[in-house]
Design an enzyme around this catalytic site. Structure first.
Site, short mmCIF file in Angstrom:
data_model
loop_
_atom_site.label_atom_id
_atom_site.label_comp_id
_atom_site.label_asym_id
_atom_site.label_seq_id
_atom_site.Cartn_x
_atom_site.Cartn_y
_atom_site.Cartn_z
N GLU A 106 -42.80 22.23 -15.10
CA GLU A 106 -41.79 23.19 -14.66
C GLU A 106 -40.92 23.49 -15.87
O GLU A 106 -40.33 22.58 -16.46
CB GLU A 106 -40.94 22.61 -13.52
CG GLU A 106 -40.13 23.69 -12.81
CD GLU A 106 -38.68 23.32 -12.63
OE1 GLU A 106 -37.83 24.07 -13.15
OE2 GLU A 106 -38.40 22.32 -11.97
N CYS A 142 -32.28 25.39 -14.41
CA CYS A 142 -33.33 26.39 -14.62
C CYS A 142 -33.25 27.48 -13.56
O CYS A 142 -33.76 28.58 -13.75
CB CYS A 142 -34.70 25.73 -14.62
SG CYS A 142 -35.05 24.71 -13.20
#
Length: 517
Positions: free
Chosen positions: A286, A320
């Site tokens: 990720e 993020c």
């Protein structure tokens, strides 16, 4: 039979009893400042004398703790111990492995204030942000325990007369877990526990910006009786031991969360077959995001402004999933951006050990310098509406003002490059179609949000807004385990969905067995 999964509730710090517990926990963590933490390999402590200090970003004169750093020899020993432990751990019944995770969840609940306080002091999370991090770690433990039990049950197959057929899932082997500093407990624990509950063993290389949270978590794993060697704790630099671990032929998979650049490097390194390697390494990554909130003229503008500010500046924009771009149709651009600026100006910024401070520092000196350089770039690419530099309050911390830059070109650097800090770029769109086009114009595809009262436009976003996690009429941060499986497209990673019902499949392989009767 386990009860159905439910998300761990957040702590109400408006309750003075809870606030008092938190203040006491902060004081207890501060009393341990400067403590040294060894490597843990095969259940045994190792010290090297090569120390990594972890400072308090709210006051960088304070050292939260020090960890001993591994060299390649100790990294190799960690792989040895993980390989040996795998031979036993893979044979442990899935239900038993799941019970280990349930004990992790129970112990985290008892130590919730301690871990919350530790994140406040080691990475600069506010009380609510740190509390939510612990709650998410508990959720991962509870959710993945149930999912492993589900995957261990009989898998449906089409019957064939004269044969007995079955399909079941087996673990991969030794995994290297490389977590980020911004969710130093939740993501670190989530990737580690997903690996462990599926029958794998782990070499855990924590982030150099949050090694003490990881060290405390490994202590917790020892407390709940996880067998030695199942999780091995090896702090150290990415270039020194990270590449070595990823490149080893004994490494079967890598679970990583972090920047695009590091993720691509890991993916490239893992794709190279080392001598003696008998598998294709699996990478679960990720990576970054450049996340956009779109607002049209039909939206509830107050709700939109509230969501934008919370998503842009919560934990200093160091998520993020954070909103780093807001695209507003021209008809309401000035009104929406004005509301965002007004709300931003009211945010209280300061050392987050103090409950009243809504936003704290950025994580490190390097982050402070990088974000500061982007703020200067942004001032040349748009109109500075608020913020714009360091917070000169006399504190010895890495504090930056929450910054909004207006009328930015969609192709500008602050529009395209991940800043990972409290910087929001605002864009005018001709209309809703133009707004969606801008929202999709980056190499990332992690989160996004749309505020609109027009049903057709919301449905259009479902089809055309290319992100892994899309939110309609709410902010683009705050994914809950089991509710919002999390992971993105394109350069945001390998499309994994942490906290989702297919996530554990990434850590297992299916075996089909047929017997003629």
């Amino acid at each position: 039979m386990l009860p159905p999964f439910q998300n761990e509730p957040f702590t109400d710090f408006n309750n003075e009893r809870n606030a008092a517990v938190m203040r006491e926990a902060i004081a207890n963590v501060e009393s341990q400042f400067g403590r040294e933490y060894p490597l843990i390999i095969g259940g045994k402590p190792y010290t090297t004398g090569d120390m990594l200090a972890s400072p308090n970003p709210s006051n960088f004169d304070e050292i939260v703790g020090l960890v001993h750093k591994a060299d390649t020899k100790l990294a190799d020993k960690a792989l040895d111990e993980a390989t040996a432990a795998f031979q036993e751990w893979k044979r442990v019944a899935p239900e038993v492995r799941a019970r280990h995770l349930l004990r992790v969840a129970a112990r985290l609940r008892k130590r919730k204030a301690e871990f919350t306080a530790l994140m406040v002091l080691e990475v600069g999370k506010s009380w609510p942000e740190a509390d939510a991090d612990v709650a998410e770690a508990i959720d991962f433990a509870e959710f993945y325990a149930r999912e492993m039990i589900r995957y261990s049950q009989e898998q449906p197959l089409t019957a064939l007369p004269g044969e007995q057929n079955e399909l079941y899932y087996i673990p991969l082997g030794v995994g290297v877990v490389v977590p980020p500093w911004n969710f130093p407990l939740a993501i670190m624990a989530g990737m580690t526990l997903a690996s462990v509950v599926t029958g794998n063993t782990v070499v855990l290389k924590p982030s150099s910006d949050s090694p003490i949270v990881a060290a405390k978590f490994v202590e917790l794993l020892e407390e709940i009786g996880l067998p030695p060697g199942v999780v091995n704790f090896v702090p150290g630099s990415g270039s020194r031991i990270g590449d070595y671990l990823v490149g080893s032929p004994r490494t079967r998979f890598i679970a990583f969360t972090g920047s695009k650049e590091v993720g691509l490097h890991i993916n490239e390194l893992a794709a190279k077959t080392a001598e003696g390697q008998v598998w294709i390494k699996r990478v679960v990554a990720e990576m970054g995001g450049k996340d956009t909130i779109v607002v049209d003229e039909t939206a509830d503008l107050e709700s939109a402004a509230e969501g934008i500010v919370a998503a842009a500046f919560g934990f200093s924009g160091q998520k993020c999933s954070a909103c780093s771009r807001v695209v507003v149709v021209d008809q309401v651009y000035d009104e929406v951006v004005g509301k965002v600026v007004d709300r931003t100006n009211k945010l209280k910024v300061g050392p987050v050990k103090e409950q009243e401070n809504w936003m704290g520092p950025v994580s490190s000196k390097s982050a402070y310098e990088s974000i500061s350089s982007y703020i200067k770039i942004g001032q040349g690419e748009g109109n500075l509406l608020t913020g714009g530099g360091p917070l000169n309050d006399g504190q010895h911390g890495w504090f930056l003002k929450p910054t909004v830059i207006g009328d930015v070109d969609p192709k500008a650097r602050v529009s395209q490059e991940e800043i990972f800090g409290p910087v929001l770029a605002a864009f005018r769109a001709k209309d809703y179609d133009d707004a969606l086009e801008v929202a999709n114009n980056t190499e990332f595809g992690l989160t996004g949000a749309v505020y609109s009262r027009e049903r057709q436009r919301l449905e259009q976003a479902r089809q055309d807004f290319h992100v892994g996690n899309l939110y309609l009429n709410r902010k683009c941060t705050g994914a809950l385990v089991g509710v919002h499986p999390f992971g993105g497209f394109n350069m945001s990673g390998t499309d994994s969905k942490a906290g989702g019902r297919d996530y554990l499949l990434l850590f297992m392989q299916a075996k089909s067995v047929s017997e003629k009767l």
